[in-house]
Design a protein around this motif. Sequence first.
Motif, PDB file in Angstrom:
ATOM      1  N   ASP A 116       0.950  -1.221  -0.148  1.00  0.00           N
ATOM      2  CA  ASP A 116       0.059  -0.091   0.039  1.00  0.00           C
ATOM      3  C   ASP A 116       0.950   1.315  -0.157  1.00  0.00           C
ATOM      4  N   LEU A 117       1.683   1.411   1.048  1.00  0.00           N
ATOM      5  CA  LEU A 117       2.455   2.317   1.090  1.00  0.00           C
ATOM      6  C   LEU A 117       3.639   2.691   0.004  1.00  0.00           C
ATOM      7  N   PHE A 118       4.709   1.495   0.053  1.00  0.00           N
ATOM      8  CA  PHE A 118       5.786   1.677  -0.842  1.00  0.00           C
ATOM      9  C   PHE A 118       5.283   1.656  -2.229  1.00  0.00           C
ATOM     10  N   GLY A 119       4.272   0.801  -2.589  1.00  0.00           N
ATOM     11  CA  GLY A 119       3.827   1.074  -3.874  1.00  0.00           C
ATOM     12  C   GLY A 119       3.517   2.180  -4.234  1.00  0.00           C
ATOM     13  N   THR A 120       2.447   2.939  -3.258  1.00  0.00           N
ATOM     14  CA  THR A 120       2.078   4.325  -3.949  1.00  0.00           C
ATOM     15  C   THR A 120       3.081   5.369  -3.977  1.00  0.00           C
ATOM     16  N   TRP A 121       4.332   5.057  -2.957  1.00  0.00           N
ATOM     17  CA  TRP A 121       5.390   5.913  -2.818  1.00  0.00           C
ATOM     18  C   TRP A 121       6.408   5.757  -4.277  1.00  0.00           C
ATOM     19  N   LEU A 122       6.411   4.562  -4.720  1.00  0.00           N
ATOM     20  CA  LEU A 122       7.175   4.347  -5.909  1.00  0.00           C
ATOM     21  C   LEU A 122       6.419   4.755  -7.301  1.00  0.00           C
ATOM     22  N   GLY A 123       5.058   4.604  -7.351  1.00  0.00           N
ATOM     23  CA  GLY A 123       4.394   5.373  -8.229  1.00  0.00           C
ATOM     24  C   GLY A 123       4.458   6.634  -8.327  1.00  0.00           C
ATOM     25  N   CYS A 124       4.396   7.550  -7.190  1.00  0.00           N
ATOM     26  CA  CYS A 124       4.563   9.027  -7.319  1.00  0.00           C
ATOM     27  C   CYS A 124       6.310   9.256  -7.552  1.00  0.00           C
ATOM     28  N   ARG A 125       7.190   8.777  -7.116  1.00  0.00           N
ATOM     29  CA  ARG A 125       8.473   8.880  -7.354  1.00  0.00           C
ATOM     30  C   ARG A 125       8.651   8.885  -8.858  1.00  0.00           C
ATOM     31  N   TYR A 126       8.238   7.866  -9.395  1.00  0.00           N
ATOM     32  CA  TYR A 126       8.662   7.843 -11.101  1.00  0.00           C
ATOM     33  C   TYR A 126       7.632   8.677 -11.933  1.00  0.00           C
ATOM     34  N   GLY A 127       6.230   8.704 -11.351  1.00  0.00           N
ATOM     35  CA  GLY A 127       5.344   9.370 -12.012  1.00  0.00           C
ATOM     36  C   GLY A 127       5.587  10.958 -12.020  1.00  0.00           C
ATOM     37  N   ILE A 128       5.711  11.382 -11.216  1.00  0.00           N
ATOM     38  CA  ILE A 128       6.050  12.882 -10.619  1.00  0.00           C
ATOM     39  C   ILE A 128       7.042  13.402 -11.620  1.00  0.00           C
ATOM     40  N   GLN A 129       8.267  12.490 -11.472  1.00  0.00           N
ATOM     41  CA  GLN A 129       9.415  12.671 -12.319  1.00  0.00           C
ATOM     42  C   GLN A 129       9.331  12.821 -13.705  1.00  0.00           C
ATOM     43  N   ALA A 130       8.150  11.903 -14.380  1.00  0.00           N
ATOM     44  CA  ALA A 130       7.943  11.953 -15.509  1.00  0.00           C
ATOM     45  C   ALA A 130       7.188  13.326 -16.133  1.00  0.00           C
ATOM     46  N   MET A 131       6.152  13.886 -14.936  1.00  0.00           N
ATOM     47  CA  MET A 131       5.676  14.989 -15.079  1.00  0.00           C
ATOM     48  C   MET A 131       6.355  16.202 -15.206  1.00  0.00           C
ATOM     49  N   MET A 132       7.400  16.248 -14.250  1.00  0.00           N
ATOM     50  CA  MET A 132       8.199  17.392 -14.276  1.00  0.00           C
ATOM     51  C   MET A 132       9.170  17.212 -15.389  1.00  0.00           C
ATOM     52  N   ASP A 133       9.594  16.239 -16.012  1.00  0.00           N
ATOM     53  CA  ASP A 133      10.352  16.044 -17.380  1.00  0.00           C
ATOM     54  C   ASP A 133       9.566  16.646 -18.283  1.00  0.00           C
ATOM     55  N   ALA A 134       8.269  16.375 -18.359  1.00  0.00           N
ATOM     56  CA  ALA A 134       7.424  16.795 -19.725  1.00  0.00           C
ATOM     57  C   ALA A 134       7.141  18.452 -19.396  1.00  0.00           C
ATOM     58  N   GLY A 135       7.160  18.973 -18.351  1.00  0.00           N
ATOM     59  CA  GLY A 135       6.982  20.292 -17.852  1.00  0.00           C
ATOM     60  C   GLY A 135       5.499  20.988 -18.008  1.00  0.00           C
ATOM     61  N   HIS A 136       4.497  19.894 -18.271  1.00  0.00           N
ATOM     62  CA  HIS A 136       3.410  20.439 -18.387  1.00  0.00           C
ATOM     63  C   HIS A 136       2.202  20.248 -17.337  1.00  0.00           C
ATOM     64  N   GLY A 137       2.891  19.990 -15.955  1.00  0.00           N
ATOM     65  CA  GLY A 137       1.882  19.779 -14.919  1.00  0.00           C
ATOM     66  C   GLY A 137       1.321  18.194 -14.876  1.00  0.00           C
ATOM     67  N   GLY A 138       0.534  18.146 -14.044  1.00  0.00           N
ATOM     68  CA  GLY A 138      -0.227  16.647 -14.127  1.00  0.00           C
ATOM     69  C   GLY A 138      -1.099  16.512 -12.739  1.00  0.00           C
ATOM     70  N   SER A 139      -1.678  15.253 -12.650  1.00  0.00           N
ATOM     71  CA  SER A 139      -2.403  14.958 -11.513  1.00  0.00           C
ATOM     72  C   SER A 139      -2.023  13.647 -10.906  1.00  0.00           C
ATOM     73  N   VAL A 140      -1.745  13.612  -9.666  1.00  0.00           N
ATOM     74  CA  VAL A 140      -1.486  12.348  -9.163  1.00  0.00           C
ATOM     75  C   VAL A 140      -2.667  12.237  -8.036  1.00  0.00           C
ATOM     76  N   ILE A 141      -3.295  10.652  -8.174  1.00  0.00           N
ATOM     77  CA  ILE A 141      -4.242  10.585  -7.418  1.00  0.00           C
ATOM     78  C   ILE A 141      -3.727   9.295  -6.665  1.00  0.00           C
ATOM     79  N   ASN A 142      -3.881   9.243  -5.401  1.00  0.00           N
ATOM     80  CA  ASN A 142      -3.324   8.144  -4.632  1.00  0.00           C
ATOM     81  C   ASN A 142      -4.732   7.560  -4.043  1.00  0.00           C
ATOM     82  N   CYS A 143      -4.806   6.141  -3.469  1.00  0.00           N
ATOM     83  CA  CYS A 143      -5.851   5.732  -2.826  1.00  0.00           C
ATOM     84  C   CYS A 143      -5.321   5.242  -1.402  1.00  0.00           C
ATOM     85  N   THR A 144      -6.195   6.120  -0.754  1.00  0.00           N
ATOM     86  CA  THR A 144      -6.132   5.913   0.733  1.00  0.00           C
ATOM     87  C   THR A 144      -7.219   4.834   1.321  1.00  0.00           C
ATOM     88  N   SER A 145      -7.594   5.339   2.412  1.00  0.00           N
ATOM     89  CA  SER A 145      -9.252   4.287   2.863  1.00  0.00           C
ATOM     90  C   SER A 145      -9.708   5.190   3.936  1.00  0.00           C
TER      91      SER A 145
END
Length: 252
Positions: A116-145
Amino acid sequence: MDRLKGKVALITGGGMGIGRASALRFAHEGATIVIAEKDTAAGEETVSKIRELGGEALFVQTDVTEADDVKNAVDSTVQRYGRFDIIYNNAGGSTVRDARVTDAPFEEFWSKIKLDLFGTWLGCRYGIQAMMDAGHGGSVINCTSIFALIGTHGKDAYTAAKGAISALTRSMAVEYSQYNIRVNAVAPGATATARVLKLLKEDNVTSKSLDGQLFGIIDPEHVAYAALYLASDESKSTTGHILSVDGGLTIS
């Protein structure tokens, strides 16, 4: 049908349950979908359903607890479609082995933290980096409970992981706002997925929580609509928010 037109969305755990419902809803609204899923058959089935609707989709076999797998899913998305707009870190779950902190097996705690936590952390780590590289922003959605927002019995490993996701969501919302990246989360209550329906038969905690949901068990499609709002440009001024879809459990 155009709320996500032209956007590319990566959804972890998109082979079933809330992930599949969200993938189909996002595709219906014009998004190109990448399904990052451990279960190959389930992931490919979701992709087939999207293509049957006339949408574009890609399956990437992914174990969200493995950094190389998550990085590959993000890299494959960018290589295939040339952009990266949305990541929905949906993969996760609880089991009947969870318990109060004095009784829960050590391995159950670390399993929930890793999935739950590390899997989300990894998605954010690589997903956010791809958004920063693209330079047009984006949306990160996590699933808590919803269990991360209330006191409950017998779910201390799961609530620890999901509570950390809520805190991480708020922290990243501040950290990455300068890149026009917003970070939010959905917090579902008991939802009619195959996993939860099985838990309702075996797990007293989950069945008791359902008693407090004023509208009964939640349709996965209703969580998908909440995620859709957070994925769309309609939420451009929304970040650091935990959006509950709990049938009124937190007020009952």
